[in-house]
Design a protein around this motif. Structure first.
Motif, short mmCIF file in Angstrom:
data_model
loop_
_atom_site.label_atom_id
_atom_site.label_comp_id
_atom_site.label_asym_id
_atom_site.label_seq_id
_atom_site.Cartn_x
_atom_site.Cartn_y
_atom_site.Cartn_z
N SER A 22 -29.78 12.72 11.92
CA SER A 22 -30.45 12.52 13.21
C SER A 22 -31.73 13.35 13.31
CB SER A 22 -29.50 12.86 14.36
OG SER A 22 -29.25 14.25 14.39
N GLU A 23 -31.92 14.30 12.39
CA GLU A 23 -33.14 15.12 12.42
C GLU A 23 -34.30 14.47 11.66
OE1 GLU A 23 -31.56 18.88 10.92
OE2 GLU A 23 -32.00 19.71 12.90
N SER A 28 -34.57 5.61 13.81
CA SER A 28 -34.64 5.22 15.23
C SER A 28 -33.25 4.91 15.78
CB SER A 28 -35.54 4.00 15.41
OG SER A 28 -35.09 2.96 14.56
N ASP A 29 -32.36 4.40 14.88
CA ASP A 29 -31.01 3.99 15.33
C ASP A 29 -29.99 4.54 14.35
OD1 ASP A 29 -33.01 1.65 16.00
OD2 ASP A 29 -31.35 1.54 17.45
N MET A 30 -28.91 5.03 14.91
CA MET A 30 -27.84 5.48 14.01
C MET A 30 -26.51 4.93 14.52
SD MET A 30 -27.18 9.17 12.34
CE MET A 30 -26.91 10.04 13.84
N VAL A 60 -33.09 9.39 18.99
CA VAL A 60 -32.41 8.41 18.14
C VAL A 60 -31.42 7.65 19.01
CG1 VAL A 60 -30.87 8.10 16.15
CG2 VAL A 60 -32.59 9.91 16.10
N ARG A 61 -31.44 6.30 18.90
CA ARG A 61 -30.45 5.51 19.65
C ARG A 61 -29.13 5.56 18.89
NH1 ARG A 61 -34.84 2.25 20.75
NH2 ARG A 61 -34.66 1.30 18.70
N LEU A 62 -28.10 6.05 19.56
CA LEU A 62 -26.81 6.21 18.89
C LEU A 62 -25.84 5.13 19.35
CD1 LEU A 62 -26.13 10.02 19.34
CD2 LEU A 62 -26.45 8.82 17.18
N SER A 63 -25.03 4.63 18.41
CA SER A 63 -23.96 3.72 18.80
C SER A 63 -22.78 3.94 17.85
CB SER A 63 -24.43 2.27 18.76
OG SER A 63 -24.95 1.97 17.49
#
Ligand SMILES: NC(=O)c1ccc[n+]([C@@H]2O[C@H](COP(=O)([O-])OP(=O)(O)OC[C@H]3O[C@@H](n4cnc5c(N)ncnc54)[C@H](O)[C@@H]3O)[C@@H](O)[C@H]2O)c1
Ligand SMILES: O=C(O)C[C@H](O)C(=O)O
Length: 317
Positions: A22-23, A28-30, A60-63
């Protein structure tokens, strides 16, 4: 910008890799993928990571999800799913159990994300890389394993400490199996750009002790604290950043070689490879005689474990 997926995201390595990845500025998306039943844990991970983003200024867009179908459109899929070894076990003891998981996973990914790069961490990593290559149907450049990159980092740190220099001054490589038959390349080891064996202090270097310490490093950490996490997590992030940043760095990863090293090939094993946005490209090498002999032995061993696993996988279908 890129979508990065972590499979096995509820595990020790998966959780920390999510943090290190995430760094990376290109992410952009994880997507964090775990097994069904682990939804609460995954939701908690996402919330906890999000809290750290505010402090770091990360966006970061997390899902999260529990189905491989969610991995569609990923640029990189990192597989940390599978059993880890327990104290007293060899990584190769995990071969068949983890190969079954990887074969099934790779088949789905090959269909749903044909353009992705698939990055194997699950051990024994040279074998799982070969299994993923076979069952995904992806091209060799799209598949690689963490290989001997972590071992090379472990050796680098020991050398830097011995010579009392900053780690960035040391370049070294270990090739071959991520396991007992790994081969250190002293011929490719430099300190401050100078070949290590032309330094007067080289004769006193406890080279064998150092390589023994690297060979047993994972085992010792597992015995003391249960699992290796920070080393693999940072190593995974380095590789993801190298790909997404199209950096063309040469790092030592498990990759399919045809015959790039002294005519030796048709195996997935740790070798130096140029790595960029298109994937992983092994670099042809010319080695010292004892290094070639060691590499041949390592290849022989990995070929055998891989062939046995492939045969058992086919028989089990
Ligand atoms: N290549 C390397 O340098 C390196 C470094 C560290 C760990 N590893 C390997 O990574 C793997 C994970 O290690 P860990 O310490 O995170 O283990 P862990 O037990 O903490 O996590 C394992 C993860 O795999 C998942 N999993 C287990 N069985 C599964 C199955 N049948 N289907 C789908 N998912 C499954 C679990 O749910 C969990 O998310 C191990 O194989 C370990 O040996 C490799
Ligand atoms: O040693 C292990 O089993 C985990 C990993 O391969 C490591 O080297 O840290």
């Amino acid at each position: 910008m890129a979508k990065v997926t972590i499979l096995g995201a509820t595990g020790n390595v998966g959780v920390f890799a999510a943090h290190t990845i995430s760094e990376i500025p290109y992410v952009s998306d994880m997507l964090l993928v775990g097994r069904p039943g682990r939804e609460d844990f995954l939701a908690g991970c996402c919330r906890d990571l999000s809290d750290s983003f505010a402090a770091r200024g990360t966006d970061v867009r997390l899902s999260y999800g529990t189905s491989l179908a969610d991995t569609k459109d990923s640029d990189i899929i990192i597989c940390t799913a599978g059993v880890p070894r327990r104290p007293g076990q060899d990584r190769n003891d995990l071969a068949f159990e983890n190969a079954k998981i990887i074969a099934e996973t790779a088949e789905t990914i090959g269909r749903s994300s044909p353009d992705a790069i698939l990055f194997l961490v699950t051990n024994p990593v040279d074998v799982t890389t070969a299994v993923a290559l076979k069952y995904s149907g992806l091209q060799p450049r799209q598949i690689f394993g963490l290989g001997t990159h972590l071992d090379s980092m472990r050796l680098k740190s020991l050398i830097a400490r011995y010579f009392r220099v900053h780690v960035s001054e040391v370049h070294t490589r270990i090739i071959g199996e991520h396991g007992d038959s790994m081969v250190p390349l002293w011929s490719a080891t430099t300190i401050g750009g100078i070949r290590i064996n032309s330094l007067p202090t080289f004769s006193g270097l406890p080279a064998q002790e150092m390589i023994d310490a690297v060979r047993t490093s994972g085992e010792a950490i597992i015995r003391d604290k249960g699992s290796t996490v920070y080393g693999p997590g940072e190593a995974i992030a380095t590789l993801v950043k190298t790909i997404l940043g199209d950096e063309n760095r040469i790092l030592t990863v498990s990759s399919y070689i045809k015959s790039e090293i002294h005519g030796i090939g048709d195996v997935c094993i740790g070798v130096p490879a140029r790595i960029n946005r298109d994937g992983v490209f092994p670099v042809p090498l010319s080695l010292e005689e004892d290094e070639v002999a060691g590499f041949r032995e390592s290849v022989k061993k990995i070929r055998k474990v891989t062939a046995d696993v492939m045969e058992r996988l086919e028989a089990a279908r």
